[in-house]
Design a protein around this motif. Structure first.
Motif, PDB file in Angstrom:
ATOM      1  N   MET A 252      51.398  26.989  37.262  1.00  0.00           N
ATOM      2  CA  MET A 252      50.614  27.277  36.056  1.00  0.00           C
ATOM      3  C   MET A 252      49.450  26.303  35.920  1.00  0.00           C
ATOM      4  O   MET A 252      48.295  26.702  35.689  1.00  0.00           O
ATOM      5  N   LEU A 253      49.732  25.010  36.048  1.00  0.00           N
ATOM      6  CA  LEU A 253      48.701  23.991  35.861  1.00  0.00           C
ATOM      7  C   LEU A 253      47.621  24.072  36.931  1.00  0.00           C
ATOM      8  O   LEU A 253      46.442  23.823  36.652  1.00  0.00           O
ATOM      9  N   LEU A 254      48.017  24.440  38.154  1.00  0.00           N
ATOM     10  CA  LEU A 254      47.013  24.628  39.209  1.00  0.00           C
ATOM     11  C   LEU A 254      46.102  25.811  38.877  1.00  0.00           C
ATOM     12  O   LEU A 254      44.895  25.774  39.104  1.00  0.00           O
ATOM     13  N   THR A 255      46.692  26.857  38.336  1.00  0.00           N
ATOM     14  CA  THR A 255      45.925  28.052  37.994  1.00  0.00           C
ATOM     15  C   THR A 255      44.976  27.799  36.824  1.00  0.00           C
ATOM     16  O   THR A 255      43.855  28.319  36.798  1.00  0.00           O
ATOM     17  N   THR A 256      45.427  27.019  35.855  1.00  0.00           N
ATOM     18  CA  THR A 256      44.661  26.833  34.613  1.00  0.00           C
ATOM     19  C   THR A 256      43.807  25.574  34.619  1.00  0.00           C
ATOM     20  O   THR A 256      43.141  25.283  33.614  1.00  0.00           O
ATOM     21  N   GLY A 257      43.820  24.816  35.706  1.00  0.00           N
ATOM     22  CA  GLY A 257      43.063  23.575  35.731  1.00  0.00           C
ATOM     23  C   GLY A 257      43.661  22.501  34.844  1.00  0.00           C
ATOM     24  O   GLY A 257      42.936  21.697  34.251  1.00  0.00           O
ATOM     25  N   GLY A 258      44.978  22.516  34.725  1.00  0.00           N
ATOM     26  CA  GLY A 258      45.669  21.479  33.961  1.00  0.00           C
ATOM     27  C   GLY A 258      45.942  21.827  32.513  1.00  0.00           C
ATOM     28  O   GLY A 258      46.498  20.997  31.779  1.00  0.00           O
ATOM     29  N   ILE A 259      45.591  23.019  32.080  1.00  0.00           N
ATOM     30  CA  ILE A 259      45.798  23.420  30.683  1.00  0.00           C
ATOM     31  C   ILE A 259      47.201  23.998  30.510  1.00  0.00           C
ATOM     32  O   ILE A 259      47.637  24.851  31.291  1.00  0.00           O
ATOM     33  N   ASN A 260      47.914  23.516  29.503  1.00  0.00           N
ATOM     34  CA  ASN A 260      49.265  23.990  29.229  1.00  0.00           C
ATOM     35  C   ASN A 260      49.207  25.318  28.473  1.00  0.00           C
ATOM     36  O   ASN A 260      49.111  25.351  27.253  1.00  0.00           O
ATOM     37  N   THR A 261      49.255  26.389  29.201  1.00  0.00           N
ATOM     38  CA  THR A 261      49.217  27.722  28.608  1.00  0.00           C
ATOM     39  C   THR A 261      50.604  28.270  28.283  1.00  0.00           C
ATOM     40  O   THR A 261      50.795  28.943  27.277  1.00  0.00           O
TER      41      THR A 261
END
Length: 279
Positions: A92-101
């Motif tokens: 998830m973090l790799l996909t979002t650039g570190g954003i906790n979605t």
């Protein structure tokens, strides 16, 4: 549908979990939350990012389902699932650039996926949630020390948070979200309105640590009372309720608070609903 193998179980449950997350994102309008019209109270998220985040979790959700298939809830399974969940979080973090979605959703849906795989196809949501709760009550001895916003809110204000919700068998899902969703459908609400009604019912009852972390207990009370007012005015399907919902959304955005815990439990509600329809 009867699962004939662990792989089939994992694929099915992974698909349902990702679909539930995407349905939650697409539900519009949602007060303070990311939807198709607005980022809500967030400055670092949008619907496309949330959908990509959901897709990034598919393989981890599948692994949770296949791993728990036919098993009994125990300490070993709990810690194996936790390890898979942390792998999913990294994806998830790799996909979002570190954003906790979707960290909270990984916890809730991961446990419910495991509960469904343990119980087998065709089991009632209450039994699936109880199996998930049994798993949640085993400690994760491999977990790193957590300083998440939810943990800090739990420690400061003494609320149960996502951990307590899971350990108690997801009461806001099986006793609030699902009944309201289904009652709303029976009253001929549109599917969008029925889902909004379920979200609002969860928000009105949940001590949402996402709200508490940013605004404290006073803001939580304001949000719960505002949400209850929307419901009393007829909810999303009435003109007065819709206008109150818009006012609530503006208030949450001004306060920079977002009911992320409620959104996670709505996704959990939609997951169990999809599973029961499929069965």
């Amino acid at each position: 549908m009867i699962w004939k193998s662990a792989e089939q179980c994992g694929l099915c449950l992974g698909d349902l979990a990702v679909a539930a997350l995407i349905d939650e994102v697409k539900l519009t309008p949602k007060p303070g939350l990311v939807d198709l019209q607005s980022p809500g109270s967030h400055t670092d998220m949008h619907a496309g990012l949330m959908i990509a985040s959901a897709d990034s979790l598919r393989s981890s959700f599948e692994a949770m389902g296949s791993t728990a298939y036919g098993r009994e809830p125990n300490q070993e399974l709990r810690e194996t699932l936790a390890c898979i969940g942390r792998t999913g979080e990294q994806s998830m973090l790799l996909t979002t650039g570190g954003i906790n979605t979707h960290r909270g959703a990984i916890w809730a849906l991961g446990l419910l996926i495991a509960g469904a795989a343990i119980c087998g196809s065709g089991e009632a949501p209450e039994q699936i949630a109880e199996a998930a709760g049994t798993l949640a009550r085993f400690p994760d001895r491999t977990a790193p020390i957590s300083t998440s916003n939810g943990i800090m809110a739990m420690q400061k204000y003494g609320v149960k948070g996502a951990r307590g919700e899971a350990m108690n068998g997801f009461p806001h899902v099986v006793q609030v979200g699902l009944p309201v969703l289904r009652d709303s459908r029976r009253s001929n609400m549109s599917e969008n309105h029925a889902r909004l009604q379920a979200l609002l019912a969860i928000m009105a009852n949940l001590d949402d640590t996402c709200i508490i972390h940013r605004g404290g207990m006073e803001t939580l009370l304001v949000v719960q009372q505002g949400t209850q007012k929307v419901l009393e005015l007829g909810g999303a399907s009435s003109i007065a309720g819709w206008e109150a919902l818009e006012r609530l959304n503006k208030d949450l955005v001004l306060r920079h608070v977002s009911p992320g815990g409620s959104a996670d439990l709505l996704a959990a509600t939609l997951f169990l609903d999809r599973l029961s329809i499929l069965s």
